[in-house]
Design a protein around this motif. Structure first.
Motif, mmCIF file in Angstrom:
data_model
loop_
_atom_site.group_PDB
_atom_site.id
_atom_site.type_symbol
_atom_site.label_atom_id
_atom_site.label_comp_id
_atom_site.label_asym_id
_atom_site.label_seq_id
_atom_site.Cartn_x
_atom_site.Cartn_y
_atom_site.Cartn_z
ATOM 1 N N LEU A 151 0.825 -0.993 0.278
ATOM 2 C CA LEU A 151 0.592 -0.426 0.581
ATOM 3 C C LEU A 151 0.759 0.921 -0.300
ATOM 4 O O LEU A 151 2.080 1.399 0.687
ATOM 5 N N GLU A 152 0.642 1.898 -1.230
ATOM 6 C CA GLU A 152 0.758 3.328 -0.811
ATOM 7 C C GLU A 152 0.463 4.451 -0.344
ATOM 8 O O GLU A 152 -0.845 4.969 -0.424
ATOM 9 N N HIS A 153 0.483 5.783 0.888
ATOM 10 C CA HIS A 153 -0.076 6.616 1.456
ATOM 11 C C HIS A 153 0.427 7.910 0.303
ATOM 12 O O HIS A 153 1.746 8.083 0.509
ATOM 13 N N ARG A 154 -0.112 8.700 -0.488
ATOM 14 C CA ARG A 154 0.466 9.663 -1.419
ATOM 15 C C ARG A 154 0.743 10.900 -0.646
ATOM 16 O O ARG A 154 0.319 10.479 0.432
ATOM 17 N N PRO A 155 2.173 11.090 -0.791
ATOM 18 C CA PRO A 155 2.612 12.401 -0.288
ATOM 19 C C PRO A 155 1.559 13.300 0.132
ATOM 20 O O PRO A 155 2.165 14.358 0.950
ATOM 21 N N ASP A 156 0.553 13.503 -0.731
ATOM 22 C CA ASP A 156 -0.045 14.557 -0.885
ATOM 23 C C ASP A 156 -1.111 14.626 0.257
ATOM 24 O O ASP A 156 -2.376 15.160 -0.257
ATOM 25 N N ASP A 157 -1.155 13.511 0.198
ATOM 26 C CA ASP A 157 -2.895 12.853 0.912
ATOM 27 C C ASP A 157 -2.742 12.901 3.048
ATOM 28 O O ASP A 157 -2.825 12.862 3.610
ATOM 29 N N HIS A 158 -2.081 13.968 3.034
ATOM 30 C CA HIS A 158 -1.645 14.239 4.667
ATOM 31 C C HIS A 158 -2.225 15.363 4.594
ATOM 32 O O HIS A 158 -1.929 16.188 4.017
ATOM 33 N N GLU A 159 -2.594 15.375 5.847
ATOM 34 C CA GLU A 159 -3.808 16.438 6.511
ATOM 35 C C GLU A 159 -3.418 17.804 5.664
ATOM 36 O O GLU A 159 -4.411 18.706 5.189
ATOM 37 N N GLU A 160 -2.298 18.298 5.913
ATOM 38 C CA GLU A 160 -2.266 20.044 5.937
ATOM 39 C C GLU A 160 -1.766 19.923 4.090
ATOM 40 O O GLU A 160 -2.652 21.386 3.352
ATOM 41 N N VAL A 161 -1.694 19.185 3.394
ATOM 42 C CA VAL A 161 -1.473 19.377 1.889
ATOM 43 C C VAL A 161 -2.666 19.215 1.381
ATOM 44 O O VAL A 161 -3.367 19.931 0.130
ATOM 45 N N VAL A 162 -3.880 18.659 1.577
ATOM 46 C CA VAL A 162 -5.041 17.663 1.589
ATOM 47 C C VAL A 162 -6.041 19.341 1.350
ATOM 48 O O VAL A 162 -6.624 19.880 0.442
ATOM 49 N N ARG A 163 -6.145 19.169 2.706
ATOM 50 C CA ARG A 163 -7.129 20.809 2.518
ATOM 51 C C ARG A 163 -6.328 21.752 1.758
ATOM 52 O O ARG A 163 -7.002 23.324 1.006
ATOM 53 N N ASN A 164 -4.498 22.214 1.520
ATOM 54 C CA ASN A 164 -3.866 23.318 0.337
ATOM 55 C C ASN A 164 -5.358 23.054 -0.657
ATOM 56 O O ASN A 164 -4.936 24.067 -1.364
ATOM 57 N N ARG A 165 -5.227 21.283 -1.490
ATOM 58 C CA ARG A 165 -5.580 21.146 -2.124
ATOM 59 C C ARG A 165 -6.702 21.514 -2.843
ATOM 60 O O ARG A 165 -7.117 21.733 -3.432
ATOM 61 N N VAL A 166 -7.341 21.285 -1.452
ATOM 62 C CA VAL A 166 -9.159 21.309 -1.307
ATOM 63 C C VAL A 166 -9.504 22.946 -1.933
ATOM 64 O O VAL A 166 -9.921 23.645 -2.644
ATOM 65 N N GLU A 167 -8.357 23.581 -0.900
ATOM 66 C CA GLU A 167 -8.694 25.415 -0.698
ATOM 67 C C GLU A 167 -7.693 25.628 -2.716
ATOM 68 O O GLU A 167 -8.841 26.408 -3.345
ATOM 69 N N VAL A 168 -7.797 24.697 -2.990
ATOM 70 C CA VAL A 168 -6.555 25.485 -4.877
ATOM 71 C C VAL A 168 -7.777 24.428 -5.984
ATOM 72 O O VAL A 168 -8.165 25.727 -6.336
ATOM 73 N N TYR A 169 -8.415 23.761 -5.689
ATOM 74 C CA TYR A 169 -9.616 22.990 -6.282
ATOM 75 C C TYR A 169 -10.365 24.249 -6.447
ATOM 76 O O TYR A 169 -11.622 24.816 -7.216
ATOM 77 N N GLU A 170 -10.721 24.751 -5.049
ATOM 78 C CA GLU A 170 -11.881 26.144 -5.291
ATOM 79 C C GLU A 170 -11.759 27.097 -5.472
ATOM 80 O O GLU A 170 -12.736 27.609 -6.158
ATOM 81 N N LYS A 171 -10.312 27.660 -5.857
ATOM 82 C CA LYS A 171 -10.314 29.034 -6.654
ATOM 83 C C LYS A 171 -10.554 28.017 -7.732
ATOM 84 O O LYS A 171 -11.132 29.455 -8.691
ATOM 85 N N MET A 172 -10.491 27.302 -8.334
ATOM 86 C CA MET A 172 -9.590 26.791 -9.920
ATOM 87 C C MET A 172 -11.526 26.834 -10.481
ATOM 88 O O MET A 172 -11.659 26.779 -11.333
ATOM 89 N N THR A 173 -12.281 26.434 -9.336
ATOM 90 C CA THR A 173 -13.122 25.770 -10.037
ATOM 91 C C THR A 173 -14.213 26.809 -9.600
ATOM 92 O O THR A 173 -15.158 26.562 -10.423
ATOM 93 N N ALA A 174 -14.356 27.895 -9.186
ATOM 94 C CA ALA A 174 -14.795 29.435 -9.387
ATOM 95 C C ALA A 174 -14.579 29.745 -10.270
ATOM 96 O O ALA A 174 -16.278 30.375 -10.927
ATOM 97 N N ASP A 175 -14.206 29.636 -11.519
ATOM 98 C CA ASP A 175 -14.114 30.535 -12.777
ATOM 99 C C ASP A 175 -14.575 28.494 -13.658
ATOM 100 O O ASP A 175 -15.492 28.560 -14.765
ATOM 101 N N LEU A 176 -14.420 27.771 -13.265
ATOM 102 C CA LEU A 176 -14.033 25.820 -14.305
ATOM 103 C C LEU A 176 -15.338 25.765 -14.785
ATOM 104 O O LEU A 176 -16.457 25.681 -15.584
ATOM 105 N N LEU A 177 -16.207 25.323 -13.960
ATOM 106 C CA LEU A 177 -17.634 25.381 -12.886
ATOM 107 C C LEU A 177 -18.882 25.801 -13.884
ATOM 108 O O LEU A 177 -19.419 25.740 -15.060
ATOM 109 N N PRO A 178 -18.503 27.296 -13.932
ATOM 110 C CA PRO A 178 -19.182 28.047 -14.605
ATOM 111 C C PRO A 178 -19.242 27.876 -16.276
ATOM 112 O O PRO A 178 -20.281 28.164 -17.041
ATOM 113 N N HIS A 179 -17.870 28.038 -16.480
ATOM 114 C CA HIS A 179 -17.701 27.664 -17.632
ATOM 115 C C HIS A 179 -18.209 26.776 -18.393
ATOM 116 O O HIS A 179 -19.095 26.344 -19.568
ATOM 117 N N TYR A 180 -18.321 25.441 -17.710
ATOM 118 C CA TYR A 180 -18.807 24.239 -18.401
ATOM 119 C C TYR A 180 -20.656 24.657 -18.483
ATOM 120 O O TYR A 180 -21.158 23.602 -19.547
#
Ligand code: ADP
Ligand code: AMP
Length: 210
Positions: A151-180
């Motif tokens: 089994l592999e635990h992805r290095p970006d699946d630790h809590e602080e990094v996940v929180r950052n990834r979710v934030e990055v996602y929210e910023k990016m989809t602010a435009d992407l979902l309305p676009h589609y």
């Protein structure tokens, strides 16, 4: 069928993508998997390794190039499912241009919606079998004993990094979902529930657009 799965990290895109791709016999194309494979073989430039490890996005040109080549492979002739691409409007526009130049277009974009509190738990307890790519969850889909050593635990699946990834996602989809949404190509899917319940919703959405 030419599908796109959009959704925050941990939403269940990879899990659902595997099931949908088996059912419709199309390849699952994940930019995250392709970048991780490039890293594993030592071919990913150090700067991109760092960007991924911190949970940020790699530059648009890098993933556009990967997708433009991969969607030309023989197994993608009759369709494909893109998982984790596009993540920005410039990526979405580039995808449209690439497909248009081949006389193709997207069938539909599915957005898997899961509240933030569930995402952190889903991603932090995610484990992947290195040999098969099978995705497990320590609580919701426990790995069999014989998989444990692999089994592999992805290095970006630790809590602080996940929180950052979710934030990055929210910023990016602010435009992407309305676009589609504007071009009538977006379908939103409730991603809360068991894997089977979510799969049934995805299949129903796809049956309606085929
Ligand atoms: P993504 O590709 O969107 O990042 P994954 O498909 O890898 O997400 O799923 C993230 C984690 O959540 C995995 O550990 C997976 O086993 C688990 N998971 C996926 N779907 C569900 C679900 N409906 N309920 C509970 N856990 C799930
Ligand atoms: P994923 O497996 O989809 O969660 O992606 C893991 C990481 O790969 C992301 O956090 C980004 O660093 C990078 N990545 C994957 N897909 C893209 C994309 N479409 N655009 C930019 N970066 C990406």
């Amino acid at each position: 069928m030419r599908l796109v799965f959009v959704g925050p990290p941990g939403a269940g895109k990879g899990t659902q993508a595997k099931l949908i791709c088996e059912r419709w016999k199309i390849p699952q194309i994940s930019t995250g998997d392709m970048l991780r494979a490039a890293k594993a073989s030592g071919q990913l430039p150090e700067e991109l390794v760092k960007q991924m490890a911190a949970g940020g996005l790699v530059p648009d040109e890098v993933v556009i190039d990967l997708i433009s080549k991969r969607t030309q492979d023989a197994d993608a002739k009759e369709g494909f499912l893109l998982d984790g691409f596009p993540r920005t409007v410039p990526q979405a526009d580039a995808l449209d241009r690439v497909l248009e130049s081949r006389g193709q277009k997207l069938t539909v974009v599915l957005a898997l919606e899961v509240p933030k509190e569930n995402l952190i738990e889903r991603a932090v307890l995610r484990r992947t079998d290195k040999r098969t790519g099978q995705i497990y969850h320590l609580k919701y889909k426990p790995p069999p004993p014989d998989a444990e050593a692999h089994l592999e635990h992805r290095p970006d699946d630790h809590e602080e990094v996940v929180r950052n990834r979710v934030e990055v996602y929210e910023k990016m989809t602010a435009d992407l979902l309305p676009h589609y949404e504007k071009s009538g190509r977006l379908k939103r899917i409730d991603g809360v529930g068991t894997v089977e319940e979510v799969t049934a919703r995805v299949i129903a959405a796809l049956e309606a657009v085929r």
